[in-house]
Design an enzyme around this catalytic site. Structure first.
Site, PDB file in Angstrom:
ATOM      1  N   HIS A   1       3.962   3.672  12.778  1.00 19.62           N
ATOM      2  CA  HIS A   1       2.791   4.486  13.115  1.00 19.62           C
ATOM      3  C   HIS A   1       3.099   5.549  14.162  1.00 19.62           C
ATOM      4  O   HIS A   1       2.172   6.098  14.750  1.00 19.62           O
ATOM      5  CB  HIS A   1       1.625   3.608  13.603  1.00 19.62           C
ATOM      6  CG  HIS A   1       1.005   2.760  12.535  1.00 19.62           C
ATOM      7  ND1 HIS A   1      -0.262   2.224  12.663  1.00 19.62           N
ATOM      8  CD2 HIS A   1       1.462   2.352  11.331  1.00 19.62           C
ATOM      9  CE1 HIS A   1      -0.550   1.516  11.576  1.00 19.62           C
ATOM     10  NE2 HIS A   1       0.498   1.577  10.756  1.00 19.62           N
TER      11      HIS A   1
ATOM     12  N   GLU B   1      -4.980   0.750   2.786  1.00 16.66           N
ATOM     13  CA  GLU B   1      -4.694  -0.382   3.681  1.00 16.66           C
ATOM     14  C   GLU B   1      -4.823  -0.001   5.145  1.00 16.66           C
ATOM     15  O   GLU B   1      -5.282  -0.799   5.970  1.00 16.66           O
ATOM     16  CB  GLU B   1      -3.288  -0.921   3.396  1.00 16.66           C
ATOM     17  CG  GLU B   1      -2.964  -2.246   4.086  1.00 16.66           C
ATOM     18  CD  GLU B   1      -2.411  -2.075   5.502  1.00 16.66           C
ATOM     19  OE1 GLU B   1      -2.341  -3.081   6.238  1.00 16.66           O
ATOM     20  OE2 GLU B   1      -2.045  -0.933   5.874  1.00 16.66           O
ATOM     21  N   GLU B   2      -4.406   1.221   5.479  1.00 14.26           N
ATOM     22  CA  GLU B   2      -4.416   1.618   6.887  1.00 14.26           C
ATOM     23  C   GLU B   2      -5.817   1.775   7.458  1.00 14.26           C
ATOM     24  O   GLU B   2      -5.976   1.945   8.664  1.00 14.26           O
ATOM     25  CB  GLU B   2      -3.621   2.921   7.074  1.00 14.26           C
ATOM     26  CG  GLU B   2      -2.144   2.824   6.718  1.00 14.26           C
ATOM     27  CD  GLU B   2      -1.343   1.922   7.652  1.00 14.26           C
ATOM     28  OE1 GLU B   2      -1.949   1.302   8.554  1.00 14.26           O
ATOM     29  OE2 GLU B   2      -0.121   1.837   7.480  1.00 14.26           O
TER      30      GLU B   2
ATOM     31  N   HIS C   1       0.828  -1.205   0.000  1.00 11.59           N
ATOM     32  CA  HIS C   1       0.000   0.000   0.000  1.00 11.59           C
ATOM     33  C   HIS C   1       0.863   1.257   0.000  1.00 11.59           C
ATOM     34  O   HIS C   1       2.003   1.232   0.463  1.00 11.59           O
ATOM     35  CB  HIS C   1      -0.935   0.008   1.212  1.00 11.59           C
ATOM     36  CG  HIS C   1      -0.231   0.040   2.536  1.00 11.59           C
ATOM     37  ND1 HIS C   1      -0.024   1.200   3.263  1.00 11.59           N
ATOM     38  CD2 HIS C   1       0.294  -0.959   3.287  1.00 11.59           C
ATOM     39  CE1 HIS C   1       0.589   0.912   4.397  1.00 11.59           C
ATOM     40  NE2 HIS C   1       0.802  -0.378   4.450  1.00 11.59           N
TER      41      HIS C   1
ATOM     42  N   GLU D   1       5.064  -5.217   3.205  1.00  9.37           N
ATOM     43  CA  GLU D   1       5.061  -4.516   4.485  1.00  9.37           C
ATOM     44  C   GLU D   1       6.481  -4.566   5.054  1.00  9.37           C
ATOM     45  O   GLU D   1       7.277  -5.431   4.671  1.00  9.37           O
ATOM     46  CB  GLU D   1       4.094  -5.187   5.460  1.00  9.37           C
ATOM     47  CG  GLU D   1       2.633  -5.054   5.101  1.00  9.37           C
ATOM     48  CD  GLU D   1       2.038  -3.695   5.445  1.00  9.37           C
ATOM     49  OE1 GLU D   1       2.794  -2.811   5.908  1.00  9.37           O
ATOM     50  OE2 GLU D   1       0.831  -3.509   5.231  1.00  9.37           O
TER      51      GLU D   1
ATOM     52  N   ASP E   1       6.619   1.956   6.748  1.00 10.21           N
ATOM     53  CA  ASP E   1       5.269   1.413   6.601  1.00 10.21           C
ATOM     54  C   ASP E   1       4.390   2.368   5.802  1.00 10.21           C
ATOM     55  O   ASP E   1       3.749   3.250   6.353  1.00 10.21           O
ATOM     56  CB  ASP E   1       4.673   1.178   7.985  1.00 10.21           C
ATOM     57  CG  ASP E   1       3.264   0.598   7.942  1.00 10.21           C
ATOM     58  OD1 ASP E   1       2.898   0.027   6.900  1.00 10.21           O
ATOM     59  OD2 ASP E   1       2.541   0.735   8.952  1.00 10.21           O
TER      60      ASP E   1
END
Length: 442
Positions: free
Chosen positions: A415, A200-201, A137, A225, A166
């Site tokens: 994140h 995706e998130e 993604h 990923e 990410d």
């Protein structure tokens, strides 16, 4: 990575460092996500394969991509692409489309209407028969303006910036695997497909059907990923947990808490009773968990509450666990503490698991053997959160496609504002992914 980030690994050693040879054969490492959910990383270190010399041509091609990879990564990181940030997603989409077309892929787009943006699908035919898909993604969890506040930077052997690992590190990895294959003049696959999705998130709600549809026709799916390495263990992922969303509702009867409490039916008390009854629905042997995380109930201190509700998070490796938990919970809630209350339990399906399966394990072992050519051990990890590999997995055909996750860059603190990518992992990871494409093409 989807809604439960897989590791804010503060205080750990550099993930690029090789694992100690004294490390025991099975390690269980507890991690806590940014959403304050406890996750587990199970790492299986099988006996190290016999050491083989690296393929010098592939290694040279991977090394040649190091500088260009960093330039690509900087360009990607310095544009905001939070899920739903259509302006930023569109800007990166245009760059990716141009890069894929320049690599000789025919590119189409599919709208991802849930949050906006497009899924890009690029395909190139080769001289072989095997169909291979590279997947990752290009959205992030970060907000508009974060790229300007924290642009791409390199220091002390690491790269920093929103989504640097990410999964923009994985996007750059795919682009430069294509470049390495081109430099090697390799086209031994039957068809090579690249898929970049923009949501995706937030569960890939607008792209999950496309992922499943296209994956169904593949022999192998490689997902990029970042590596979920911890304390010096470099890893690929062979199993991911699925995610379901539990809800527990209670309907009681309101009344005056001081004047006529006996006339009421306390929904909050019944909810507490039900939560205690349902606390053992998990199964640690199977890796199943159910945690109640949000509670609502009542309106005012002097009113016996008429309504109460709890929400929970279920994680699981074994697909059949959905049916077991739902059936068992609905039986358990029949036992009430507060009479004349109505209790309902529901379990909404989220991202499915990539369950343990022989095809993925074999692909992981092949990756381990390739990494060993560089003198570096590679762990096979099972992680507690979901990725798009779960959508690519075909329950009715578990051997096709074979799926391997976490082929992106090594990094950590995903994140968070401290998210990083390990620069020393660029060449080894490019070597691994390039060699893997070449091997599975045969």
């Amino acid at each position: 990575m989807h809604d439960a980030p897989f590791g804010t690994m503060s205080g750990h050693a550099d993930p690029a460092r090789p694992a100690s040879p004294r490390r025991p054969p099975m390690i269980r490492i507890a991690m806590r996500s940014l959403a304050s959910l406890a996750l587990a990383l199970f790492v299986a270190l099988a006996p190290r394969p016999a050491l083989a010399a690296p393929d010098e041509a592939v290694l040279a091609a991977a090394k040649a991509q190091d500088g260009p990879y960093r330039e690509t990564l900087k360009g990607l990181v310095d544009v905001d692409t939070g899920t739903g940030d259509v302006a930023g997603l569109s800007k990166v989409e245009a760059v990716l489309k141009a890069r894929l077309e320049a690599a000789g892929l025919a590119v189409s787009t599919r709208a991802a209407p849930a949050f906006g943006g497009n899924t890009l699908v690029g395909t190139r035919s080769g001289t072989g028969t095997r169909k291979i898909m590279l997947l990752v993604h290009y959205d992030t969890v970060f907000g508009t303006g974060d790229a300007a506040k924290r642009p791409y930077t390199e220091r002390d052997g690491r790269a920093y910036g929103p989504g640097v690992a990410d999964a923009k590190g994985g996007v750059a990895m795919i682009l430069h695997v294509l470049a390495a294959l081109e430099a090697l003049r390799f086209d031994g696959y039957g068809a090579l497909t690249v898929m970049f999705n923009p949501d995706e998130e937030r569960g890939s709600r607008g792209s999950r059907d496309a992922i499943a549809e296209i994956a169904r026709d593949q022999d192998v799916v490689l997902s990029f990923e970042p590596s979920f390495a911890e304390a010096g263990i470099d890893a690929v992922t062979v199993a991911t947990k699925g995610i379901n969303y539990a809800s527990l509702t209670v309907k009681g009867r309101a009344s005056h808490a001081g004047g006529a409490p006996e006339a009421g039916r306390n929904a909050v008390v019944e909810l507490a009773h039900q939560i205690l009854q349902l606390q053992d629905l998990g199964d640690s042997a199977k890796g199943t968990s159910l945690h109640w995380t949000v509670i609502h109930g009542g309106t005012k201190p002097n009113i016996i509450p008429e309504d109460a509700r709890a929400e929970g998070d279920m994680r699981y490796f074994v697909p059949d666990e959905y049916d077991r938990v739902l059936t068992q919970a609905r039986r358990i809630i029949g036992a009430h503490r507060v009479p004349d209350t109505q209790v309902t339990f529901d379990l909404a399906k989220g991202r499915p698991p990539l369950p343990r399966n022989p095809a993925t394990k074999a692909l992981g072992e092949r990756a381990r053997a390739i990494y060993a050519e560089l003198g570096t051990p590679l762990a096979l990890a099972e992680i507690g959160g979901g990725t798009d590999a779960g959508y690519a997995f075909q329950p009715d055909s578990p051997a096709k496609p074979a799926i391997l996750e976490s082929l992106g860059i090594v990094g950590g603190h995903y994140h968070s504002a401290d998210e990083f990518a390990v620069l020393a992992s660029i060449t080894p990871r490019l070597y691994l992914a390039t060699r893997l494409v070449m091997e599975v093409s045969r």
